[in-house]
Motif scaffolding. Sequence first.
Motif, PDB file in Angstrom:
ATOM      1  N   ALA A 155       8.936  20.105   6.148  1.00 62.94           N
ATOM      2  CA  ALA A 155      10.007  21.101   6.206  1.00 62.94           C
ATOM      3  C   ALA A 155      11.281  20.507   5.590  1.00 62.94           C
ATOM      4  N   ILE A 156      11.320  20.482   4.257  1.00 58.69           N
ATOM      5  CA  ILE A 156      12.454  19.875   3.562  1.00 58.69           C
ATOM      6  C   ILE A 156      13.721  20.714   3.743  1.00 58.69           C
ATOM      7  N   GLY A 157      13.598  22.025   3.643  1.00 56.97           N
ATOM      8  CA  GLY A 157      14.757  22.897   3.803  1.00 56.97           C
ATOM      9  C   GLY A 157      15.385  22.770   5.177  1.00 56.97           C
ATOM     10  N   ASP A 158      14.564  22.689   6.213  1.00 57.34           N
ATOM     11  CA  ASP A 158      15.097  22.539   7.571  1.00 57.34           C
ATOM     12  C   ASP A 158      15.808  21.202   7.740  1.00 57.34           C
ATOM     13  N   ALA A 159      15.289  20.149   7.109  1.00 52.09           N
ATOM     14  CA  ALA A 159      15.937  18.841   7.195  1.00 52.09           C
ATOM     15  C   ALA A 159      17.329  18.871   6.570  1.00 52.09           C
ATOM     16  N   ILE A 160      17.445  19.545   5.410  1.00 45.66           N
ATOM     17  CA  ILE A 160      18.763  19.669   4.773  1.00 45.66           C
ATOM     18  C   ILE A 160      19.695  20.500   5.644  1.00 45.66           C
ATOM     19  N   GLY A 161      19.163  21.595   6.209  1.00 48.10           N
ATOM     20  CA  GLY A 161      19.992  22.431   7.082  1.00 48.10           C
ATOM     21  C   GLY A 161      20.514  21.673   8.286  1.00 48.10           C
ATOM     22  N   LEU A 162      19.676  20.832   8.877  1.00 46.04           N
ATOM     23  CA  LEU A 162      20.120  20.030  10.020  1.00 46.04           C
ATOM     24  C   LEU A 162      21.184  19.023   9.588  1.00 46.04           C
ATOM     25  N   GLY A 163      21.017  18.445   8.403  1.00 43.49           N
ATOM     26  CA  GLY A 163      22.025  17.519   7.897  1.00 43.49           C
ATOM     27  C   GLY A 163      23.365  18.198   7.681  1.00 43.49           C
ATOM     28  N   ILE A 164      23.336  19.425   7.154  1.00 40.18           N
ATOM     29  CA  ILE A 164      24.579  20.189   6.954  1.00 40.18           C
ATOM     30  C   ILE A 164      25.281  20.418   8.279  1.00 40.18           C
ATOM     31  N   LYS A 165      24.502  20.784   9.289  1.00 44.18           N
ATOM     32  CA  LYS A 165      25.077  21.062  10.609  1.00 44.18           C
ATOM     33  C   LYS A 165      25.721  19.825  11.214  1.00 44.18           C
ATOM     34  N   ARG A 166      25.083  18.664  11.059  1.00 46.31           N
ATOM     35  CA  ARG A 166      25.604  17.439  11.669  1.00 46.31           C
ATOM     36  C   ARG A 166      26.823  16.904  10.935  1.00 46.31           C
ATOM     37  N   LEU A 167      27.040  17.321   9.683  1.00 48.34           N
ATOM     38  CA  LEU A 167      28.152  16.784   8.896  1.00 48.34           C
ATOM     39  C   LEU A 167      29.217  17.829   8.580  1.00 48.34           C
ATOM     40  N   GLU A 168      29.115  19.005   9.171  1.00 50.55           N
ATOM     41  CA  GLU A 168      30.008  20.090   8.768  1.00 50.55           C
ATOM     42  C   GLU A 168      31.473  19.825   9.093  1.00 50.55           C
ATOM     43  N   ASN A 169      31.765  19.036  10.103  1.00 46.81           N
ATOM     44  CA  ASN A 169      33.157  18.785  10.491  1.00 46.81           C
ATOM     45  C   ASN A 169      33.716  17.490   9.919  1.00 46.81           C
ATOM     46  N   ARG A 170      32.988  16.859   9.038  1.00 51.91           N
ATOM     47  CA  ARG A 170      33.448  15.605   8.449  1.00 51.91           C
ATOM     48  C   ARG A 170      34.200  15.875   7.152  1.00 51.91           C
ATOM     49  N   PRO A 171      35.100  14.965   6.726  1.00 56.40           N
ATOM     50  CA  PRO A 171      35.801  15.135   5.444  1.00 56.40           C
ATOM     51  C   PRO A 171      34.816  15.284   4.295  1.00 56.40           C
ATOM     52  N   SER A 172      35.173  16.144   3.338  1.00 55.31           N
ATOM     53  CA  SER A 172      34.240  16.494   2.273  1.00 55.31           C
ATOM     54  C   SER A 172      33.884  15.324   1.365  1.00 55.31           C
ATOM     55  N   ASP A 173      34.762  14.318   1.257  1.00 56.57           N
ATOM     56  CA  ASP A 173      34.483  13.202   0.353  1.00 56.57           C
ATOM     57  C   ASP A 173      33.703  12.086   1.040  1.00 56.57           C
ATOM     58  N   LYS A 174      33.274  12.306   2.274  1.00 52.54           N
ATOM     59  CA  LYS A 174      32.590  11.252   3.008  1.00 52.54           C
ATOM     60  C   LYS A 174      31.252  11.707   3.577  1.00 52.54           C
ATOM     61  N   LYS A 175      30.666  12.748   2.990  1.00 47.78           N
ATOM     62  CA  LYS A 175      29.415  13.285   3.526  1.00 47.78           C
ATOM     63  C   LYS A 175      28.284  13.048   2.536  1.00 47.78           C
ATOM     64  N   VAL A 176      27.268  12.322   3.005  1.00 48.24           N
ATOM     65  CA  VAL A 176      26.141  11.979   2.136  1.00 48.24           C
ATOM     66  C   VAL A 176      24.837  12.116   2.929  1.00 48.24           C
ATOM     67  N   LEU A 177      23.850  12.734   2.285  1.00 48.40           N
ATOM     68  CA  LEU A 177      22.510  12.828   2.861  1.00 48.40           C
ATOM     69  C   LEU A 177      21.525  12.198   1.883  1.00 48.40           C
ATOM     70  N   ILE A 178      20.716  11.262   2.386  1.00 48.78           N
ATOM     71  CA  ILE A 178      19.663  10.641   1.587  1.00 48.78           C
ATOM     72  C   ILE A 178      18.332  11.193   2.084  1.00 48.78           C
ATOM     73  N   LEU A 179      17.665  11.958   1.227  1.00 45.33           N
ATOM     74  CA  LEU A 179      16.418  12.643   1.601  1.00 45.33           C
ATOM     75  C   LEU A 179      15.246  11.948   0.927  1.00 45.33           C
ATOM     76  N   MET A 180      14.311  11.457   1.725  1.00 39.44           N
ATOM     77  CA  MET A 180      13.129  10.777   1.199  1.00 39.44           C
ATOM     78  C   MET A 180      11.873  11.536   1.607  1.00 39.44           C
ATOM     79  N   THR A 181      11.078  11.921   0.610  1.00 38.87           N
ATOM     80  CA  THR A 181       9.856  12.668   0.895  1.00 38.87           C
ATOM     81  C   THR A 181       8.805  12.351  -0.163  1.00 38.87           C
ATOM     82  N   ASP A 182       7.553  12.685   0.139  1.00 36.61           N
ATOM     83  CA  ASP A 182       6.462  12.442  -0.814  1.00 36.61           C
ATOM     84  C   ASP A 182       5.717  13.722  -1.156  1.00 36.61           C
ATOM     85  N   GLY A 183       6.288  14.883  -0.803  1.00 32.83           N
ATOM     86  CA  GLY A 183       5.549  16.119  -1.010  1.00 32.83           C
ATOM     87  C   GLY A 183       6.419  17.277  -1.418  1.00 32.83           C
ATOM     88  N   ALA A 184       5.976  18.457  -1.059  1.00 37.88           N
ATOM     89  CA  ALA A 184       6.676  19.700  -1.347  1.00 37.88           C
ATOM     90  C   ALA A 184       6.987  20.388  -0.030  1.00 37.88           C
TER      91      ALA A 184
END
Length: 332
Positions: free
Chosen positions: A173-202
């Motif tokens: 569930a790649i889309g859900d992982a990105i959505g959860l990352g957005i939720k956890r970082l939504e209140n942080r300054p925009s220049d300090k938010k980074v998500l590293i996504l590692m996967t081997d599939g679709a």
Amino acid sequence: MLELTWPWFLCLLPLPIVFYLLPKVAPKGQALWFPNAQYLANRQERIGTKKALHLPLIFLCLAWFCLVLAIARPTWLGEPTQVTPSGRDLLIALDLSGSMQIKDMTLNGQATDRLSAAKSVLSDFIKQRRGDRIGLIVFGSKAYLQAPLSFDTKTINQLVQEEQIGFAGEQTAIGDAIGLGIKRLENRPSDKKVLILMTDGANTAGRVKPDQAARFAASQKLRIHTIGIGADSMQVQGFFGPQTINPSNDLDETMLKNIAQKTGGEYFRAKSTSDLRRIYQTLDKLEPAPAQSIWQRPITSYFHWLGLAATFFLALALVSSGKLSLRIGRNP
């Protein structure tokens, strides 16, 4: 340099001497009859315990000195060192789907599965972070926040090493992982938010489509770096003998490239453990955002050692006093 947190407590050091010099008050009441008063009068001459009688007092004085000094809180300040924090919030989204168990990677010269290789490289990456807060998301059929953003990289690293294939389900569930990352970082300054996504599939599960999640992440100024892990060829034993196959057929590189492009990140392809190490070295150089340098001085407290010393000398005072009484009792 040695410093005392509360130096005024040292004024208590002469307190036993003050009590000793106070005028003695004669006891009131009847005298106690003792059948062998001559023994008490001559006990020092008979056993020669003048020095022994002072021994418990010496230990008590040492215990008092250590106790007062401990209360004053002596600390040793080390040499100042300059630290330049990077100040990033890094969320790591790690794929735990069933395909991560494919053994097309190598670690220390031995064939290993993709998750073990990823955990080994992630461990080195996390240890090198200074001034960053690290968080961990794991995803399979669903996405879960395994660890919130924290400066405690040691604990985060331990949680990474404890991850197992299938903990979050067998799908991806790649889309859900990105959505959860957005939720956890939504209140942080925009220049300090980074998500590293590692996967081997679709993307094969979840309620949110990766493209939709990437667009929303871009609107939230969340940068996503994507890593596609998996070798492009490996030998397997087939019915007619060894065969060469592509174990990364299911890897959706187009999707991962689009996610990185839309959010201002980069896409990396890791076909081996060495590739994975180079990728994280590159990320380590890409992501630091130097802040104003600060100076730190290591502090070592001696409170507990002085407290133990005070307890030790008090015990010696009690033991020596008990031995003295025993000697007196054995020499009539």
